[in-house]
Design a protein around this motif. Structure first.
Motif, PDB file in Angstrom:
ATOM      1  N   THR A 290       2.538   4.449   2.799  1.00  0.00           N
ATOM      2  CA  THR A 290       1.737   5.050   1.747  1.00  0.00           C
ATOM      3  C   THR A 290       2.393   4.817   0.390  1.00  0.00           C
ATOM      4  O   THR A 290       3.554   5.133   0.197  1.00  0.00           O
ATOM      5  CB  THR A 290       1.587   6.568   1.988  1.00  0.00           C
ATOM      6  OG1 THR A 290       1.039   6.765   3.287  1.00  0.00           O
ATOM      7  CG2 THR A 290       0.678   7.195   0.958  1.00  0.00           C
ATOM      8  N   ILE A 291       1.665   4.265  -0.530  1.00  0.00           N
ATOM      9  CA  ILE A 291       2.136   3.973  -1.887  1.00  0.00           C
ATOM     10  C   ILE A 291       3.468   3.229  -1.851  1.00  0.00           C
ATOM     11  O   ILE A 291       4.496   3.714  -2.315  1.00  0.00           O
ATOM     12  CB  ILE A 291       2.274   5.255  -2.734  1.00  0.00           C
ATOM     13  CG1 ILE A 291       1.120   6.187  -2.465  1.00  0.00           C
ATOM     14  CG2 ILE A 291       2.328   4.906  -4.223  1.00  0.00           C
ATOM     15  CD1 ILE A 291       1.291   7.550  -3.069  1.00  0.00           C
ATOM     16  N   PRO A 292       3.498   2.033  -1.287  1.00  0.00           N
ATOM     17  CA  PRO A 292       4.763   1.291  -1.202  1.00  0.00           C
ATOM     18  C   PRO A 292       5.197   0.796  -2.579  1.00  0.00           C
ATOM     19  O   PRO A 292       4.367   0.577  -3.462  1.00  0.00           O
ATOM     20  CB  PRO A 292       4.402   0.111  -0.292  1.00  0.00           C
ATOM     21  CG  PRO A 292       2.936  -0.097  -0.534  1.00  0.00           C
ATOM     22  CD  PRO A 292       2.356   1.264  -0.767  1.00  0.00           C
ATOM     23  N   PRO A 293       6.495   0.624  -2.796  1.00  0.00           N
ATOM     24  CA  PRO A 293       6.998   0.087  -4.074  1.00  0.00           C
ATOM     25  C   PRO A 293       6.759  -1.418  -4.125  1.00  0.00           C
ATOM     26  O   PRO A 293       7.660  -2.225  -3.844  1.00  0.00           O
ATOM     27  CB  PRO A 293       8.485   0.437  -4.034  1.00  0.00           C
ATOM     28  CG  PRO A 293       8.817   0.475  -2.579  1.00  0.00           C
ATOM     29  CD  PRO A 293       7.583   0.960  -1.873  1.00  0.00           C
ATOM     30  N   LEU A 294       5.557  -1.807  -4.478  1.00  0.00           N
ATOM     31  CA  LEU A 294       5.125  -3.198  -4.365  1.00  0.00           C
ATOM     32  C   LEU A 294       6.028  -4.151  -5.133  1.00  0.00           C
ATOM     33  O   LEU A 294       6.360  -5.234  -4.646  1.00  0.00           O
ATOM     34  CB  LEU A 294       3.679  -3.333  -4.853  1.00  0.00           C
ATOM     35  CG  LEU A 294       3.083  -4.737  -4.780  1.00  0.00           C
ATOM     36  CD1 LEU A 294       2.946  -5.193  -3.332  1.00  0.00           C
ATOM     37  CD2 LEU A 294       1.729  -4.779  -5.490  1.00  0.00           C
ATOM     38  N   GLN A 295       6.439  -3.764  -6.354  1.00  0.00           N
ATOM     39  CA  GLN A 295       7.239  -4.681  -7.161  1.00  0.00           C
ATOM     40  C   GLN A 295       8.554  -5.012  -6.463  1.00  0.00           C
ATOM     41  O   GLN A 295       8.963  -6.181  -6.393  1.00  0.00           O
ATOM     42  CB  GLN A 295       7.500  -4.066  -8.542  1.00  0.00           C
ATOM     43  CG  GLN A 295       7.883  -5.067  -9.607  1.00  0.00           C
ATOM     44  CD  GLN A 295       6.732  -6.002  -9.969  1.00  0.00           C
ATOM     45  OE1 GLN A 295       5.576  -5.646  -9.844  1.00  0.00           O
ATOM     46  NE2 GLN A 295       7.057  -7.206 -10.396  1.00  0.00           N
ATOM     47  N   GLU A 296       9.207  -4.000  -5.926  1.00  0.00           N
ATOM     48  CA  GLU A 296      10.476  -4.222  -5.229  1.00  0.00           C
ATOM     49  C   GLU A 296      10.270  -5.089  -3.990  1.00  0.00           C
ATOM     50  O   GLU A 296      11.099  -5.946  -3.675  1.00  0.00           O
ATOM     51  CB  GLU A 296      11.083  -2.877  -4.838  1.00  0.00           C
ATOM     52  CG  GLU A 296      12.459  -2.953  -4.201  1.00  0.00           C
ATOM     53  CD  GLU A 296      13.058  -1.578  -3.940  1.00  0.00           C
ATOM     54  OE1 GLU A 296      13.774  -1.448  -2.939  1.00  0.00           O
ATOM     55  OE2 GLU A 296      12.799  -0.644  -4.735  1.00  0.00           O
ATOM     56  N   MET A 297       9.143  -4.911  -3.318  1.00  0.00           N
ATOM     57  CA  MET A 297       8.852  -5.695  -2.131  1.00  0.00           C
ATOM     58  C   MET A 297       8.652  -7.174  -2.479  1.00  0.00           C
ATOM     59  O   MET A 297       9.215  -8.066  -1.836  1.00  0.00           O
ATOM     60  CB  MET A 297       7.606  -5.139  -1.438  1.00  0.00           C
ATOM     61  CG  MET A 297       7.775  -3.710  -0.963  1.00  0.00           C
ATOM     62  SD  MET A 297       6.216  -2.928  -0.496  1.00  0.00           S
ATOM     63  CE  MET A 297       6.016  -3.571   1.145  1.00  0.00           C
ATOM     64  N   LEU A 298       7.866  -7.424  -3.515  1.00  0.00           N
ATOM     65  CA  LEU A 298       7.586  -8.807  -3.893  1.00  0.00           C
ATOM     66  C   LEU A 298       8.816  -9.483  -4.488  1.00  0.00           C
ATOM     67  O   LEU A 298       9.034 -10.681  -4.272  1.00  0.00           O
ATOM     68  CB  LEU A 298       6.420  -8.845  -4.879  1.00  0.00           C
ATOM     69  CG  LEU A 298       5.088  -8.300  -4.352  1.00  0.00           C
ATOM     70  CD1 LEU A 298       3.993  -8.459  -5.401  1.00  0.00           C
ATOM     71  CD2 LEU A 298       4.678  -8.966  -3.045  1.00  0.00           C
ATOM     72  N   GLU A 299       9.616  -8.743  -5.242  1.00  0.00           N
ATOM     73  CA  GLU A 299      10.852  -9.316  -5.778  1.00  0.00           C
ATOM     74  C   GLU A 299      11.818  -9.674  -4.661  1.00  0.00           C
ATOM     75  O   GLU A 299      12.510 -10.698  -4.727  1.00  0.00           O
ATOM     76  CB  GLU A 299      11.481  -8.343  -6.772  1.00  0.00           C
ATOM     77  CG  GLU A 299      10.716  -8.255  -8.086  1.00  0.00           C
ATOM     78  CD  GLU A 299      11.100  -7.079  -8.950  1.00  0.00           C
ATOM     79  OE1 GLU A 299      10.588  -6.993 -10.090  1.00  0.00           O
ATOM     80  OE2 GLU A 299      11.903  -6.233  -8.513  1.00  0.00           O
ATOM     81  N   SER A 300      11.861  -8.855  -3.613  1.00  0.00           N
ATOM     82  CA  SER A 300      12.698  -9.176  -2.452  1.00  0.00           C
ATOM     83  C   SER A 300      12.232 -10.473  -1.802  1.00  0.00           C
ATOM     84  O   SER A 300      13.037 -11.359  -1.483  1.00  0.00           O
ATOM     85  CB  SER A 300      12.643  -8.036  -1.425  1.00  0.00           C
ATOM     86  OG  SER A 300      13.227  -6.858  -1.934  1.00  0.00           O
ATOM     87  N   MET A 301      10.934 -10.597  -1.598  1.00  0.00           N
ATOM     88  CA  MET A 301      10.386 -11.810  -0.985  1.00  0.00           C
ATOM     89  C   MET A 301      10.653 -13.030  -1.865  1.00  0.00           C
ATOM     90  O   MET A 301      10.948 -14.113  -1.356  1.00  0.00           O
ATOM     91  CB  MET A 301       8.887 -11.632  -0.755  1.00  0.00           C
ATOM     92  CG  MET A 301       8.561 -10.546   0.261  1.00  0.00           C
ATOM     93  SD  MET A 301       6.803 -10.080   0.248  1.00  0.00           S
ATOM     94  CE  MET A 301       6.067 -11.517   1.041  1.00  0.00           C
ATOM     95  N   SER A 302      10.556 -12.845  -3.182  1.00  0.00           N
ATOM     96  CA  SER A 302      10.817 -13.954  -4.100  1.00  0.00           C
ATOM     97  C   SER A 302      12.265 -14.408  -4.024  1.00  0.00           C
ATOM     98  O   SER A 302      12.568 -15.580  -4.242  1.00  0.00           O
ATOM     99  CB  SER A 302      10.467 -13.532  -5.535  1.00  0.00           C
ATOM    100  OG  SER A 302      10.594 -14.608  -6.433  1.00  0.00           O
TER     101      SER A 302
END
Length: 386
Positions: A290-302
């Motif tokens: 629920t309401i994941p920290p999307l920016q941190e997730m995408l930066e990790s993947m990047s």
């Protein structure tokens, strides 16, 4: 032109946009955030704090769940209004406002700035169980109101757009998330930057901890289990709350030194250190859906870090189990097994890491997307003002 940005953290979803606009001497840019910034704002960006009591102790926990969520959002909106009024009364009356608060702080934004051109971004809300339904309904009602009071309203995907009534969908645009993929790129692992006795090639599991709840308690058991059963494993914790980080520090301060020294509470890092942490992590675990920290997730993947999270929506364009990330099992024992398998066989998951990096570069590259997004917003602003 005076421009106000509002978000939980700086710069968050807005990426380099505040700095780009501030580089024009004709603009005056202020950024209002709930969390303290990790480093100095770029030249020309005025930074201000939004002090909000996001705890729920003063609310009525025995009320209907839907009403309870609305009480919380109304409280946050009333608190934020005082800050907006203060900004206005000091002479900063924005021409354009970029705002990304999903849970209420922008509720009374128009009371302070009735003539501003308001650009709202909704980062999304995911339901992982029936317990989230009342909160989802309240948040979506809030967002329906936000659509109406905004000059431009954005969601991050077509799937999110479908959560709104058909009568509103023509007013909603797509704002894909941005990542500075040149900066957040794979780098050599440096565990020794956070653990003085660690080998740079050692095991590091990073876990994003949100405030309270059963999921956080389960993660505490998982973290301590990893540290107990894997003597060479280290864990870094990122937090959605400074107060929660302090409570975690108290919790593990009573543990044996052999375990506590292998925990790193990641907070207050500048961007370079934050990138080093992501690149050094074998796995980055996001236990709550629920309401994941999307920016941190995408930066990790990047950064080429393997992402592990609960099962995602079928229409999500970024998260595909076994292709760009791994699903985190629900049961604690199976979570330990899944994480241990990755730690024991890191090289087997290199293709997933590469695929994730390629997906983010393809869909979220800030260097390409921000220019077009800014041009669209400014063109719409000129249409209204002319």
């Amino acid at each position: 032109m005076k421009i106000l940005f509002c978000n939980d953290s700086y710069p968050g979803i807005f990426g380099t946009m505040p700095a780009r606009l501030a580089s024009d001497p004709a603009n005056s840019v202020m950024f209002l955030s709930f969390h303290q910034r990790r480093e100095e704002s770029p030249s020309g960006v005025i930074h201000a704090r939004l002090n909000l009591a996001r705890t729920r102790e003063h609310l009525s926990p025995n009320r209907d769940a839907f009403v309870f969520e609305w009480e919380k959002m109304f409280s946050l909106g009333r608190q934020a209004l005082q800050t907006f009024i203060h900004i206005r009364d000091t002479g900063f009356v924005p021409d354009i406002i970029f705002v990304s608060f999903f849970d209420g702080p922008a509720l009374f934004l128009r009371h302070a700035f009735p003539h501003a051109f308001v650009v709202s971004l909704f980062r999304g809300f995911r339901r992982s169980s029936e317990a989230d339904d009342a909160r989802f309904e309240a948040v979506m009602d809030m967002q329906k109101m936000t659509v109406v009071q905004s000059d431009l309203y954005f969601v991050r995907s077509e799937g999110q757009k479908m959560d709104f009534p058909s009568s509103l969908q023509s007013l909603i645009h797509i704002w894909p998330p941005y990542v500075n993929t040149e900066f957040f790129s794979p780098q050599p692992r440096r565990l020794s930057a956070f653990f003085s006795d660690a080998s740079d090639d050692g095991e590091l599991v990073t876990v994003h901890m949100k405030v309270g709840g059963d999921a956080s308690k389960a993660m505490m058991r998982l973290v301590f289990g990893l540290l107990t059963h894997r003597p060479h494993c280290r864990v870094a914790l990122t937090f959605g709350s400074d107060a929660y980080r302090d409570r975690w520090r108290q919790a593990y301060s009573v543990l044996p030194e052999e375990i506590s020294r292998r925990i790193f509470p990641a907070g207050g890092l500048d961007n370079a250190a934050y990138r080093t942490l992501l690149c050094s992590s074998t796995i980055h675990v996001f236990p709550e859906y629920t309401i994941p920290p999307l920016q941190e997730m995408l930066e990790s993947m990047s950064c080429g870090t393997l992402l592990m999270m609960p099962s995602s929506d079928a229409d999500d364009e970024f998260f595909h189990d076994g292709k760009t990330m791994l699903v985190l099992p629900k049961e604690g024992g199976r979570q330990m097994e899944a994480i241990s398998r990755v730690l024991d066989h890191r090289e087997e998951f290199d293709d997933i890491r590469r695929n994730a990096r390629e997906k983010i570069v393809e869909r979220c590259s800030e260097q390409v997307a921000v220019t077009g997004q800014m041009a669209f917003v400014m063109e719409e602003y000129r249409k209204v003002r002319n």
